[in-house]
Write a protein that holds these residues in place. Structure first.
Motif: not given
Length: 101
Positions: A26, A29-34, A36-38, A42
């Motif tokens: 988890e 996953k949280t770090q990867a989402n951060k 990706w959303e940078n 993007q």
């Protein structure tokens, strides 16, 4: 782009191969989402998407041309006639041209 690909590969490998448990998964996953959303990530994704879209027609044309050339070379297509007929094996024959039982 090479470093980013390497880091993505390392992260995926760790997540898929690690036995660190759900809590660590988890966190990753949280770090990867951060990441990706940078916004800068993007922006790069948008740039790459635009490049792919602009080059896709040329790539398709090149692939079709190469496939036609290869098919002609191996005798799957008669280049002298454009009837759409092919010497490719039918459902009743195998690749050697022999009939199947």
């Amino acid at each position: 782009m090479g470093k980013l690909s390497f880091l993505i590969g390392v992260g995926a490998g760790y997540v898929l191969g690690a036995r660190a448990g759900k809590q660590r998964y988890e966190q990753i996953k949280t770090q990867a989402n951060k990441v990706w959303e940078n916004p800068s990530v993007q922006n790069k994704v948008g740039d790459v998407t635009d490049q792919v879209k602009s080059k896709a027609p040329a790539a398709r044309s090149a692939a079709e041309s190469a496939a036609t050339k290869a098919a002609t070379k191996v005798g799957l297509k008669d280049s002298s006639s454009d009837t759409g007929a092919s010497d490719a094996p039918t459902a009743a024959t195998d690749l050697s041209g022999r009939s199947r039982p």
